[in-house]
Design a protein around this motif. Structure first.
Motif, PDB file in Angstrom:
ATOM      1  N   ARG A 143     118.099  44.318  56.068  1.00  0.00           N
ATOM      2  CA  ARG A 143     117.762  44.677  57.446  1.00  0.00           C
ATOM      3  C   ARG A 143     116.671  45.735  57.378  1.00  0.00           C
ATOM      4  NH1 ARG A 143     122.650  44.799  59.789  1.00  0.00           N
ATOM      5  NH2 ARG A 143     122.204  42.656  60.308  1.00  0.00           N
ATOM      6  N   ILE A 144     115.626  45.517  58.171  1.00  0.00           N
ATOM      7  CA  ILE A 144     114.484  46.427  58.215  1.00  0.00           C
ATOM      8  C   ILE A 144     114.426  47.036  59.607  1.00  0.00           C
ATOM      9  CG2 ILE A 144     111.980  46.595  58.037  1.00  0.00           C
ATOM     10  CD1 ILE A 144     112.171  44.107  56.169  1.00  0.00           C
ATOM     11  N   HIS A 145     114.415  48.364  59.648  1.00  0.00           N
ATOM     12  CA  HIS A 145     114.293  49.058  60.932  1.00  0.00           C
ATOM     13  C   HIS A 145     112.910  49.706  60.969  1.00  0.00           C
ATOM     14  CE1 HIS A 145     116.073  52.037  64.065  1.00  0.00           C
ATOM     15  NE2 HIS A 145     115.038  51.377  64.511  1.00  0.00           N
ATOM     16  N   TYR A 146     112.064  49.179  61.847  1.00  0.00           N
ATOM     17  CA  TYR A 146     110.710  49.698  62.042  1.00  0.00           C
ATOM     18  C   TYR A 146     110.716  50.613  63.262  1.00  0.00           C
ATOM     19  CZ  TYR A 146     105.859  49.957  63.444  1.00  0.00           C
ATOM     20  OH  TYR A 146     104.629  50.426  63.808  1.00  0.00           O
ATOM     21  N   ARG A 147     110.132  51.776  63.111  1.00  0.00           N
ATOM     22  CA  ARG A 147     110.020  52.699  64.245  1.00  0.00           C
ATOM     23  C   ARG A 147     108.697  53.433  64.121  1.00  0.00           C
ATOM     24  NH1 ARG A 147     113.212  54.177  68.612  1.00  0.00           N
ATOM     25  NH2 ARG A 147     112.860  56.297  69.242  1.00  0.00           N
ATOM     26  N   ALA A 148     107.927  53.427  65.189  1.00  0.00           N
ATOM     27  CA  ALA A 148     106.657  54.152  65.247  1.00  0.00           C
ATOM     28  C   ALA A 148     106.729  55.188  66.362  1.00  0.00           C
ATOM     29  CB  ALA A 148     105.495  53.201  65.502  1.00  0.00           C
ATOM     30  N   GLY A 149     106.187  56.357  66.094  1.00  0.00           N
ATOM     31  CA  GLY A 149     106.052  57.399  67.100  1.00  0.00           C
ATOM     32  C   GLY A 149     104.580  57.631  67.363  1.00  0.00           C
ATOM     33  N   THR A 206     107.180  55.216  71.721  1.00  0.00           N
ATOM     34  CA  THR A 206     107.752  54.670  70.495  1.00  0.00           C
ATOM     35  C   THR A 206     107.724  53.148  70.521  1.00  0.00           C
ATOM     36  OG1 THR A 206     109.997  54.698  71.387  1.00  0.00           O
ATOM     37  CG2 THR A 206     109.313  56.633  70.109  1.00  0.00           C
ATOM     38  N   VAL A 207     107.730  52.592  69.327  1.00  0.00           N
ATOM     39  CA  VAL A 207     107.906  51.167  69.122  1.00  0.00           C
ATOM     40  C   VAL A 207     109.092  51.071  68.178  1.00  0.00           C
ATOM     41  CG1 VAL A 207     106.876  49.070  68.168  1.00  0.00           C
ATOM     42  CG2 VAL A 207     105.452  50.700  69.428  1.00  0.00           C
ATOM     43  N   ASP A 208     110.073  50.251  68.523  1.00  0.00           N
ATOM     44  CA  ASP A 208     111.306  50.186  67.749  1.00  0.00           C
ATOM     45  C   ASP A 208     111.725  48.728  67.613  1.00  0.00           C
ATOM     46  OD1 ASP A 208     113.488  51.360  66.405  1.00  0.00           O
ATOM     47  OD2 ASP A 208     114.715  51.317  68.216  1.00  0.00           O
ATOM     48  N   TYR A 209     111.983  48.297  66.379  1.00  0.00           N
ATOM     49  CA  TYR A 209     112.388  46.913  66.168  1.00  0.00           C
ATOM     50  C   TYR A 209     113.243  46.823  64.912  1.00  0.00           C
ATOM     51  CZ  TYR A 209     112.104  41.857  65.587  1.00  0.00           C
ATOM     52  OH  TYR A 209     112.412  40.529  65.444  1.00  0.00           O
ATOM     53  N   VAL A 210     114.324  46.076  64.992  1.00  0.00           N
ATOM     54  CA  VAL A 210     115.184  45.816  63.844  1.00  0.00           C
ATOM     55  C   VAL A 210     115.018  44.350  63.479  1.00  0.00           C
ATOM     56  CG1 VAL A 210     117.540  45.787  62.965  1.00  0.00           C
ATOM     57  CG2 VAL A 210     116.804  47.620  64.506  1.00  0.00           C
ATOM     58  N   HIS A 211     114.725  44.108  62.217  1.00  0.00           N
ATOM     59  CA  HIS A 211     114.432  42.756  61.731  1.00  0.00           C
ATOM     60  C   HIS A 211     115.370  42.407  60.581  1.00  0.00           C
ATOM     61  CE1 HIS A 211     112.072  39.293  60.491  1.00  0.00           C
ATOM     62  NE2 HIS A 211     112.052  39.780  59.264  1.00  0.00           N
TER      63      HIS A 211
END
Length: 182
Positions: A138-144, A35-40
């Protein structure tokens, strides 16, 4: 919700290097092997940020130097079932995407239907948008992600690259959202 009708993409390349991927629901972003997880925190209202995400062809302005085209391949271009092709490095790579979740100003999520070269067996991005106030969101990006046998040796560097790339990507997206408000 209107179902999208796929069109034929001009960037589609057939052959042994194209991997059909296993399409995944948005929840795959939480359960994937990688996963890639980032809150911007974006200094623009949620509506402005979502508009930048919706602009397929404008994606090359903020997605990163390696993305050379984003081409809608369905009519309509937006919403659940819509499709697009993301071209990397002037055609050396491409990602065919189908949107599986779409809630205006709240949720944007696609699953990969194919990826060239054959590194990923599953690829899902889910982006949620939350208003902080009238001027910020707030943007929450999450990739699986899961990798093919060919891609597994590249899993660590690929995930490290994606973790590094998402920060300036969302910063460029924010700057564009702010610029469009002027």
């Amino acid at each position: 919700m209107v179902a999208a009708t796929p069109r034929t993409a001009g960037t589609d390349v057939k052959g042994p290097i194209v991997a059909k991927t296993t399409q995944q629901p948005p929840e795959f972003a939480d359960t994937a092997p990688y996963t890639v997880d980032y809150v911007h925190d974006c200094p623009a209202p949620v509506e402005a940020a979502f508009e930048v995400f919706k602009d397929n062809r404008g994606g090359t302005r903020w997605l990163g130097w390696f993305v050379t085209a984003v081409t809608p391949t369905s009519d309509p271009e937006h919403g659940v079932g819509s499709t697009r092709t993301v071209t990397f490095l002037y055609g050396l790579g491409s990602l065919e995407e189908r949107f599986v979740a779409w809630e205006e100003n709240r949720l944007w999520s696609f699953t990969a239907t194919s990826f060239r070269p054959r590194f990923f067996s599953s690829f899902m991005e889910r982006v949620t948008f939350e208003a902080v106030d009238e001027t910020r969101c707030r943007i929450h990006y999450r990739a699986g992600i899961d990798f093919t046998a060919l891609g597994r040796p590249f899993a660590r560097p690929a995930i490290a690259f994606l973790n590094r790339a998402i920060v300036p990507t969302l910063e460029r997206m924010s700057a564009l959202a702010v610029e469009q408000l002027r």
